[in-house]
Motif scaffolding. Structure first.
Motif, PDB file in Angstrom:
ATOM      1  N   GLN A   1       4.103   8.545 -13.703  1.00  0.00           N
ATOM      2  CA  GLN A   1       2.855   9.265 -13.892  1.00  0.00           C
ATOM      3  C   GLN A   1       1.693   8.352 -13.497  1.00  0.00           C
ATOM      4  OE1 GLN A   1       3.033  12.349 -14.686  1.00  0.00           O
ATOM      5  NE2 GLN A   1       4.419  12.780 -16.379  1.00  0.00           N
ATOM      6  N   PHE A   2       0.788   8.872 -12.678  1.00  0.00           N
ATOM      7  CA  PHE A   2      -0.446   8.146 -12.414  1.00  0.00           C
ATOM      8  C   PHE A   2      -1.433   8.427 -13.540  1.00  0.00           C
ATOM      9  CE2 PHE A   2       0.733   8.350  -7.766  1.00  0.00           C
ATOM     10  CZ  PHE A   2       0.864   6.975  -7.605  1.00  0.00           C
ATOM     11  N   TYR A   3      -2.234   7.425 -13.872  1.00  0.00           N
ATOM     12  CA  TYR A   3      -3.289   7.627 -14.856  1.00  0.00           C
ATOM     13  C   TYR A   3      -4.410   8.463 -14.241  1.00  0.00           C
ATOM     14  CZ  TYR A   3      -1.195   4.081 -17.883  1.00  0.00           C
ATOM     15  OH  TYR A   3      -0.341   3.387 -18.699  1.00  0.00           O
ATOM     16  N   PRO A   4      -5.066   9.306 -15.053  1.00  0.00           N
ATOM     17  CA  PRO A   4      -6.122  10.170 -14.505  1.00  0.00           C
ATOM     18  C   PRO A   4      -7.430   9.465 -14.174  1.00  0.00           C
ATOM     19  CG  PRO A   4      -5.814  10.588 -16.847  1.00  0.00           C
ATOM     20  CD  PRO A   4      -4.705   9.663 -16.434  1.00  0.00           C
ATOM     21  N   ALA A   5      -7.458   8.126 -14.242  1.00  0.00           N
ATOM     22  CA  ALA A   5      -8.579   7.413 -13.629  1.00  0.00           C
ATOM     23  C   ALA A   5      -8.576   7.704 -12.126  1.00  0.00           C
ATOM     24  CB  ALA A   5      -8.453   5.911 -13.882  1.00  0.00           C
ATOM     25  N   PHE A   6      -7.402   7.947 -11.578  1.00  0.00           N
ATOM     26  CA  PHE A   6      -7.230   8.525 -10.244  1.00  0.00           C
ATOM     27  C   PHE A   6      -7.513  10.021 -10.415  1.00  0.00           C
ATOM     28  CE2 PHE A   6      -3.497   9.956  -7.314  1.00  0.00           C
ATOM     29  CZ  PHE A   6      -4.371  10.356  -6.322  1.00  0.00           C
ATOM     30  N   PRO A   7      -8.584  10.558  -9.831  1.00  0.00           N
ATOM     31  CA  PRO A   7      -9.056  11.896 -10.231  1.00  0.00           C
ATOM     32  C   PRO A   7      -8.250  13.068  -9.677  1.00  0.00           C
ATOM     33  CG  PRO A   7     -10.474  11.015  -8.524  1.00  0.00           C
ATOM     34  CD  PRO A   7      -9.510   9.902  -8.890  1.00  0.00           C
TER      35      PRO A   7
ATOM     36  N   GLY B   1       0.819  -1.204   0.000  1.00  0.00           N
ATOM     37  CA  GLY B   1       0.000   0.000   0.000  1.00  0.00           C
ATOM     38  C   GLY B   1       0.852   1.253   0.000  1.00  0.00           C
ATOM     39  N   ILE B   2       0.401   2.264   0.744  1.00  0.00           N
ATOM     40  CA  ILE B   2       1.119   3.544   0.768  1.00  0.00           C
ATOM     41  C   ILE B   2       1.626   3.871   2.166  1.00  0.00           C
ATOM     42  CG2 ILE B   2      -0.225   4.397  -1.196  1.00  0.00           C
ATOM     43  CD1 ILE B   2      -1.796   6.176   0.773  1.00  0.00           C
ATOM     44  N   GLY B   3       1.767   2.849   2.999  1.00  0.00           N
ATOM     45  CA  GLY B   3       2.198   3.069   4.376  1.00  0.00           C
ATOM     46  C   GLY B   3       3.581   3.672   4.508  1.00  0.00           C
ATOM     47  N   ALA B   4       4.415   3.507   3.488  1.00  0.00           N
ATOM     48  CA  ALA B   4       5.776   4.054   3.543  1.00  0.00           C
ATOM     49  C   ALA B   4       5.866   5.449   2.934  1.00  0.00           C
ATOM     50  CB  ALA B   4       6.740   3.107   2.824  1.00  0.00           C
ATOM     51  N   TRP B   5       4.755   5.967   2.426  1.00  0.00           N
ATOM     52  CA  TRP B   5       4.783   7.288   1.794  1.00  0.00           C
ATOM     53  C   TRP B   5       4.911   8.392   2.844  1.00  0.00           C
ATOM     54  CZ3 TRP B   5       0.770   8.064  -2.708  1.00  0.00           C
ATOM     55  CH2 TRP B   5       0.985   7.092  -3.691  1.00  0.00           C
ATOM     56  N   SER B   6       5.675   9.405   2.503  1.00  0.00           N
ATOM     57  CA  SER B   6       5.733  10.609   3.330  1.00  0.00           C
ATOM     58  C   SER B   6       4.558  11.516   2.975  1.00  0.00           C
ATOM     59  CB  SER B   6       7.046  11.350   3.086  1.00  0.00           C
ATOM     60  OG  SER B   6       7.068  11.871   1.757  1.00  0.00           O
ATOM     61  N   GLU B   7       4.366  12.545   3.775  1.00  0.00           N
ATOM     62  CA  GLU B   7       3.320  13.522   3.464  1.00  0.00           C
ATOM     63  C   GLU B   7       3.595  14.182   2.115  1.00  0.00           C
ATOM     64  OE1 GLU B   7       1.153  16.550   6.344  1.00  0.00           O
ATOM     65  OE2 GLU B   7       2.994  17.452   5.555  1.00  0.00           O
ATOM     66  N   GLU B   8       4.858  14.426   1.813  1.00  0.00           N
ATOM     67  CA  GLU B   8       5.226  15.019   0.525  1.00  0.00           C
ATOM     68  C   GLU B   8       4.887  14.073  -0.622  1.00  0.00           C
ATOM     69  OE1 GLU B   8       9.295  16.360  -1.852  1.00  0.00           O
ATOM     70  OE2 GLU B   8       9.195  16.632   0.323  1.00  0.00           O
ATOM     71  N   ASP B   9       5.166  12.780  -0.444  1.00  0.00           N
ATOM     72  CA  ASP B   9       4.804  11.791  -1.466  1.00  0.00           C
ATOM     73  C   ASP B   9       3.302  11.829  -1.736  1.00  0.00           C
ATOM     74  OD1 ASP B   9       7.433  10.823  -1.642  1.00  0.00           O
ATOM     75  OD2 ASP B   9       7.078   9.259  -0.139  1.00  0.00           O
ATOM     76  N   PHE B  10       2.543  11.850  -0.645  1.00  0.00           N
ATOM     77  CA  PHE B  10       1.084  11.835  -0.747  1.00  0.00           C
ATOM     78  C   PHE B  10       0.577  13.087  -1.460  1.00  0.00           C
ATOM     79  CE2 PHE B  10      -3.200  12.478   1.157  1.00  0.00           C
ATOM     80  CZ  PHE B  10      -3.781  11.273   0.806  1.00  0.00           C
ATOM     81  N   ALA B  11       1.142  14.238  -1.115  1.00  0.00           N
ATOM     82  CA  ALA B  11       0.720  15.496  -1.733  1.00  0.00           C
ATOM     83  C   ALA B  11       1.045  15.511  -3.223  1.00  0.00           C
ATOM     84  CB  ALA B  11       1.389  16.673  -1.032  1.00  0.00           C
ATOM     85  N   ASN B  12       2.194  14.991  -3.610  1.00  0.00           N
ATOM     86  CA  ASN B  12       2.542  14.939  -5.032  1.00  0.00           C
ATOM     87  C   ASN B  12       1.598  14.022  -5.806  1.00  0.00           C
ATOM     88  OD1 ASN B  12       4.860  16.578  -5.939  1.00  0.00           O
ATOM     89  ND2 ASN B  12       5.926  15.571  -4.254  1.00  0.00           N
ATOM     90  N   ALA B  13       1.175  12.941  -5.173  1.00  0.00           N
ATOM     91  CA  ALA B  13       0.217  12.046  -5.827  1.00  0.00           C
ATOM     92  C   ALA B  13      -1.133  12.732  -6.002  1.00  0.00           C
ATOM     93  CB  ALA B  13       0.058  10.769  -5.009  1.00  0.00           C
ATOM     94  N   MET B  14      -1.611  13.380  -4.951  1.00  0.00           N
ATOM     95  CA  MET B  14      -2.940  13.985  -4.972  1.00  0.00           C
ATOM     96  C   MET B  14      -3.020  15.219  -5.866  1.00  0.00           C
ATOM     97  SD  MET B  14      -5.137  12.326  -2.999  1.00  0.00           S
ATOM     98  CE  MET B  14      -6.363  13.556  -2.554  1.00  0.00           C
ATOM     99  N   LEU B  15      -1.993  16.045  -5.834  1.00  0.00           N
ATOM    100  CA  LEU B  15      -2.054  17.336  -6.523  1.00  0.00           C
ATOM    101  C   LEU B  15      -1.383  17.331  -7.890  1.00  0.00           C
ATOM    102  CD1 LEU B  15      -1.293  19.671  -3.472  1.00  0.00           C
ATOM    103  CD2 LEU B  15      -3.524  19.066  -4.429  1.00  0.00           C
TER     104      LEU B  15
END
Length: 315
Positions: free
Chosen positions: A121-127, A98-112
């Motif tokens: 690159q994540f596919y935009p099926a992830f909105p 999963g994403i348990g090893a992600w930092s807050e910065e990792d998470f923010a880059n994924a979301m934003l």
């Protein structure tokens, strides 16, 4: 034949320039220092609200799970589209799967920005094209809440995409066309705070436009037809027009819309159905003020004719 050699040489040079430009344009873009500076330790209690506004369980809960088991975000749901089958991944707190090893910065880059910790690159099926409009503070709060959820071992199956959609790098070019943190609907000065709050929830974490707006040939949302309804992603069925002109909610009051989001019942005492069942369950977890804000915004957006073909009458 000197002219032929020159022509071939020019073609090689132009091809190289084009390939280089494509490589640059498709490169992952992460948050800059100014954006990262806005991140701070989040609050899990506030993050719970963002979690439900974002509908995380709708895609990432294990298919068929019920109750508290829906907070075990193992992924695995199949999303069938014209581009292939996307499978939402495990976003539980498992550090390996999963994403348990992600930092807050990792998470923010994924979301934003739609970029993984490894730079994919994540596919935009992830909105993230909608999440890009979220406030950094809300991202931090969501991250804090996600940290309270259980770890679940096991990776979800891979996406099943054909060429050229299986080349993730190309998503970088798509982002340059469709990824923007700016609001979709420019509201006039003096717009009530309730409507502004609704715009944020609908256009950002709620990502309502991802389903309720038609898309172009490249899968980008047609912002000029915002919330006008669309053919469902799998190619069958209709996602309704929810602008003030939409047949479904045209005659609904703001109170009717807010009540529907809370209870799942229409003004005619019909009940929510289809994919909206899961969305309504999430909306019911929000505050009454949030639901009222969403309703106010939906009544304030420009009206559009339906963004999908007219249904053929039964023969």
């Amino acid at each position: 034949m000197a002219w032929l050699k020159k022509l071939v040489g020019a073609a090689i040079v132009l091809g190289g320039v084009g390939a280089g430009a494509g490589w640059v344009l498709s490169a992952p873009v992460r948050l800059d220092a100014a954006a990262l500076a806005q991140l701070a330790p989040g609050d899990a209690a506030r993050g719970k609200r963002i979690f439900y506004a974002g509908g995380c369980t709708s895609c990432h809960a294990k298919p068929g799970s019920k109750g508290d088991a829906r907070l075990e975000l193992a992924g695995g749901l199949e999303l069938k589209t014209a581009f292939g089958i996307f499978v939402p991944p495990n976003i539980s707190q498992d550090p390996k799967d999963g994403i348990g090893a992600w930092s807050e910065e990792d998470f923010a880059n994924a979301m934003l920005k739609g970029v993984s910790p490894s730079g994919e690159q994540f596919y935009p099926a992830f909105p993230y094209a909608s999440y890009a409009r979220m406030k950094p503070a809300d991202i931090a709060d969501l991250y804090a809440f996600m940290k309270t959820l259980p770890a679940v071992a096991g990776k979800a199956p891979d996406h099943r995409l054909g060429f050229p959609f299986n080349i993730r790098r190309g998503v970088g070019v798509w982002k340059r066309l469709y990824l923007s943190p700016e609001p979709v609907i420019a509201l006039p000065q003096g717009t009530p705070d309730k409507v502004l709050a609704g715009r944020y929830l609908v256009e950002g974490p709620g990502h309502c436009g991802e389903c309720h707006t038609p898309r172009d040939f490249a899968g980008g949302v047609k912002k000029a037809e915002w919330l006008a309804g669309a053919v469902a992603a799998e190619g069958t069925g209709i996602v309704p027009n929810i602008t003030p002109a939409g047949r479904g909610i045209k005659d609904w009051s703001e109170a009717d819309i807010a009540n529907y989001l809370e209870t799942g019942f229409t003004p005619d005492f019909d009940s929510v159905g289809g994919a909206m069942v899961e969305v309504q369950r999430n909306m019911a977890q929000l505050t009454a003020d949030d639901r009222a804000a969403i309703a106010a915004y939906l009544k304030a957006v420009p009206s559009h004719p339906n963004g999908y073909p007219a249904r053929k009458p039964a023969s």
